[in-house]
Design a protein around this motif. Structure first.
Motif, PDB file in Angstrom:
ATOM      1  N   ALA A 177      -2.617   7.929   1.462  1.00  0.00           N
ATOM      2  CA  ALA A 177      -3.129   9.254   1.164  1.00  0.00           C
ATOM      3  C   ALA A 177      -3.236   9.460  -0.223  1.00  0.00           C
ATOM      4  O   ALA A 177      -4.274   9.972  -0.572  1.00  0.00           O
ATOM      5  N   ARG A 178      -2.420   9.107  -0.905  1.00  0.00           N
ATOM      6  CA  ARG A 178      -2.568   9.441  -2.537  1.00  0.00           C
ATOM      7  C   ARG A 178      -3.711   8.842  -3.022  1.00  0.00           C
ATOM      8  O   ARG A 178      -4.531   9.109  -3.929  1.00  0.00           O
ATOM      9  N   VAL A 180      -0.490  14.225  11.410  1.00  0.00           N
ATOM     10  CA  VAL A 180      -1.673  13.423  10.473  1.00  0.00           C
ATOM     11  C   VAL A 180      -1.945  14.677   9.526  1.00  0.00           C
ATOM     12  O   VAL A 180      -2.682  14.123   8.484  1.00  0.00           O
ATOM     13  N   ALA A 181      -1.711  15.797   9.720  1.00  0.00           N
ATOM     14  CA  ALA A 181      -2.126  16.771   8.783  1.00  0.00           C
ATOM     15  C   ALA A 181      -1.456  16.813   7.467  1.00  0.00           C
ATOM     16  O   ALA A 181      -1.635  17.485   6.425  1.00  0.00           O
ATOM     17  N   PHE A 182      -0.296  16.162   7.315  1.00  0.00           N
ATOM     18  CA  PHE A 182       0.346  15.685   6.061  1.00  0.00           C
ATOM     19  C   PHE A 182      -0.639  14.948   5.034  1.00  0.00           C
ATOM     20  O   PHE A 182      -0.394  15.190   3.933  1.00  0.00           O
ATOM     21  N   ASN A 183      -1.673  14.349   5.672  1.00  0.00           N
ATOM     22  CA  ASN A 183      -2.299  13.587   4.938  1.00  0.00           C
ATOM     23  C   ASN A 183      -3.574  14.325   4.418  1.00  0.00           C
ATOM     24  O   ASN A 183      -4.519  14.746   5.027  1.00  0.00           O
ATOM     25  N   GLN A 184      -3.498  14.477   3.000  1.00  0.00           N
ATOM     26  CA  GLN A 184      -4.516  15.503   2.530  1.00  0.00           C
ATOM     27  C   GLN A 184      -6.050  14.845   2.290  1.00  0.00           C
ATOM     28  O   GLN A 184      -6.962  15.577   2.208  1.00  0.00           O
ATOM     29  N   ASP A 189     -11.643   3.160  -2.527  1.00  0.00           N
ATOM     30  CA  ASP A 189     -12.780   3.645  -1.799  1.00  0.00           C
ATOM     31  C   ASP A 189     -12.849   3.289  -0.288  1.00  0.00           C
ATOM     32  O   ASP A 189     -13.358   3.754   0.711  1.00  0.00           O
ATOM     33  N   ILE A 190     -12.219   2.142   0.112  1.00  0.00           N
ATOM     34  CA  ILE A 190     -12.022   1.603   1.554  1.00  0.00           C
ATOM     35  C   ILE A 190     -10.895   2.612   2.168  1.00  0.00           C
ATOM     36  O   ILE A 190     -11.142   3.040   3.294  1.00  0.00           O
ATOM     37  N   LEU A 191      -9.891   3.089   1.448  1.00  0.00           N
ATOM     38  CA  LEU A 191      -8.879   3.920   2.110  1.00  0.00           C
ATOM     39  C   LEU A 191      -9.648   5.276   2.405  1.00  0.00           C
ATOM     40  O   LEU A 191      -9.338   5.656   3.615  1.00  0.00           O
ATOM     41  N   LEU A 199      -2.608  -3.567   4.898  1.00  0.00           N
ATOM     42  CA  LEU A 199      -3.077  -3.498   3.341  1.00  0.00           C
ATOM     43  C   LEU A 199      -1.793  -3.647   2.531  1.00  0.00           C
ATOM     44  O   LEU A 199      -1.870  -3.647   1.462  1.00  0.00           O
ATOM     45  N   GLY A 200      -0.734  -3.530   3.403  1.00  0.00           N
ATOM     46  CA  GLY A 200       0.745  -3.457   2.653  1.00  0.00           C
ATOM     47  C   GLY A 200       1.302  -2.566   1.929  1.00  0.00           C
ATOM     48  O   GLY A 200       1.830  -2.413   0.779  1.00  0.00           O
ATOM     49  N   ILE A 201       0.452  -1.268   2.209  1.00  0.00           N
ATOM     50  CA  ILE A 201       1.063  -0.148   1.555  1.00  0.00           C
ATOM     51  C   ILE A 201       1.717   1.121   2.484  1.00  0.00           C
ATOM     52  O   ILE A 201       1.440   0.924   3.603  1.00  0.00           O
ATOM     53  N   ASN A 202       2.598   1.910   2.313  1.00  0.00           N
ATOM     54  CA  ASN A 202       2.823   2.947   3.063  1.00  0.00           C
ATOM     55  C   ASN A 202       1.903   4.120   3.108  1.00  0.00           C
ATOM     56  O   ASN A 202       1.075   4.243   2.481  1.00  0.00           O
ATOM     57  N   ILE A 203       2.186   4.892   4.255  1.00  0.00           N
ATOM     58  CA  ILE A 203       1.065   6.001   4.599  1.00  0.00           C
ATOM     59  C   ILE A 203       1.115   7.178   3.669  1.00  0.00           C
ATOM     60  O   ILE A 203      -0.048   7.454   3.305  1.00  0.00           O
ATOM     61  N   GLU A 204       2.105   7.080   2.792  1.00  0.00           N
ATOM     62  CA  GLU A 204       2.126   8.298   1.705  1.00  0.00           C
ATOM     63  C   GLU A 204       1.050   7.731   0.526  1.00  0.00           C
ATOM     64  O   GLU A 204       0.375   8.485   0.040  1.00  0.00           O
ATOM     65  N   GLU A 205       1.326   6.679   0.203  1.00  0.00           N
ATOM     66  CA  GLU A 205       0.588   5.984  -0.751  1.00  0.00           C
ATOM     67  C   GLU A 205      -0.835   5.982  -0.377  1.00  0.00           C
ATOM     68  O   GLU A 205      -2.041   5.969  -1.118  1.00  0.00           O
TER      69      GLU A 205
END
Length: 324
Positions: free
Chosen positions: A151-152, A220-224, A187-189, A143-149
């Protein structure tokens, strides 16, 4: 200052944790393994040394993780323990009443069932990536996004899209289909987060009784958004403990602390100078029987320090003057 060092070398990340005699965390390092476990262990030793006070003395070293034997030889480990034991010990240190431990890393995931402070059952997923962090990393890259974005934005979802997450390949195909149908990316994320959680519970957690308190740890627990998905799926509070990403290293340090704190023998720790040594790694096929095991070996200056990887103990810790 007496310190005890735990080293957890996984396929994706390498973690080091130093505890003092009171079992307090003094320093820790979290590095990407990048397919170079030897170099990352050496780099980790250099970095954690800079965090320690000058009077620090390493009185014990424990290793764990998928490359625990390799790391153990490099650093002169006093104990080498499996991930299940170390994660359980680390978690119990912070959450003594834990009954279920959910651990998801980059390339594997595990579940540990604890009753009255004792591990009674566990399961691991090391084959399919659909229940691991690499599943989310791969879709984020697509999707061209980083993992922090990732999760947000997933946390802002209002109407999550159901994604087929039983397999990474099918999950990506279904995600593309949902994009083409015009669903919102948020919604997909979050649908992908829910798919990972369903896959984990239905595969790794199959047949297990997941009782509270439930602790979620690993990178992976960093991902809220994943924490939220677990909370909704299991309908209970999910505890993310402090230092959840280095819990295996903390567990290894706690175990070597227990093993050596009140004993007179010196640690076999090879010292921080190990970070400057030039090691050679290689492998060969053992033809002693029909199993044809691939034996890994580590050498320094042409001398084999250790061999491992066979189904029997024929090559364990075998040393030689030259490398085959």
């Amino acid at each position: 200052m007496k310190l005890f060092l735990g080293i957890d070398v996984g396929s994706v990340t390498t973690k080091l944790a130093a505890l003092d005699g009171n079992k307090d965390l003094i320093a820790h390092i979290y590095l990407p393994t990048q397919g170079k476990p030897v170099e990352m262990v050496q780099d980790g030793l250099k970095q954690i040394k800079r965090q320690l006070p000058p009077e620090a003395e390493i009185c014990g070293v424990g290793t764990t993780g998928s490359a625990r034997y390799l790391a153990g030889v490099i650093v002169g480990a006093d104990i080498v323990k499996n991930e299940i034991t170390c994660h359980a010990v680390g978690t119990l240190h912070y959450i003594p009443k834990v009954q279920t431990i959910l651990e998801i890393g980059g390339q594997d995931s595990k579940i540990i069932i604890v009753r009255d402070g004792i591990v009674t059952d566990f399961a691991m997923n090391t084959v399919c990536a659909a229940g691991t962090g690499s599943f989310l990393d791969h879709q984020a890259l697509r999707l061209g996004i980083n993992i922090e974005e990732f999760a947000r934005r997933a946390l802002t979802s209002r109407i999550p899209v159901r994604i087929a997450g039983r397999c990474t390949v099918f999950g990506e195909s279904d995600m593309i289909h949902k994009q083409q149908m015009g669903h919102h990316i948020e919604d997909i994320l979050y649908g992908l987060c829910q798919a990972l959680v369903r896959n984990y519970i239905n595969n790794v957690g199959l047949g297990k009784k997941l009782e509270a308190p439930i602790v979620f740890q690993g990178g992976v627990a960093f991902n809220q958004a994943i924490v939220k998905a677990f909370r909704e799926e299991l309908k209970t509070e999910i505890i993310v403990p402090p230092h959840h990403e280095i819990m295996g290293a903390i567990g290894a340090a706690l175990l070597v602390h227990e093993e050596l704190l009140n004993k007179s023998e010196r640690s076999r720790f090879t010292g921080f100078g190990t970070g400057e040594a030039i090691y050679q790694t290689s492998s060969f096929e053992c033809k002693s029987c029909s199993n044809l095991c691939e034996i890994a070996q580590l050498a320094l200056d042409g001398r084999v320090l250790a061999r491992w990887g066979g189904r029997c103990e024929m090559w364990e810790n075998a040393q030689s003057e030259g490398v085959k």
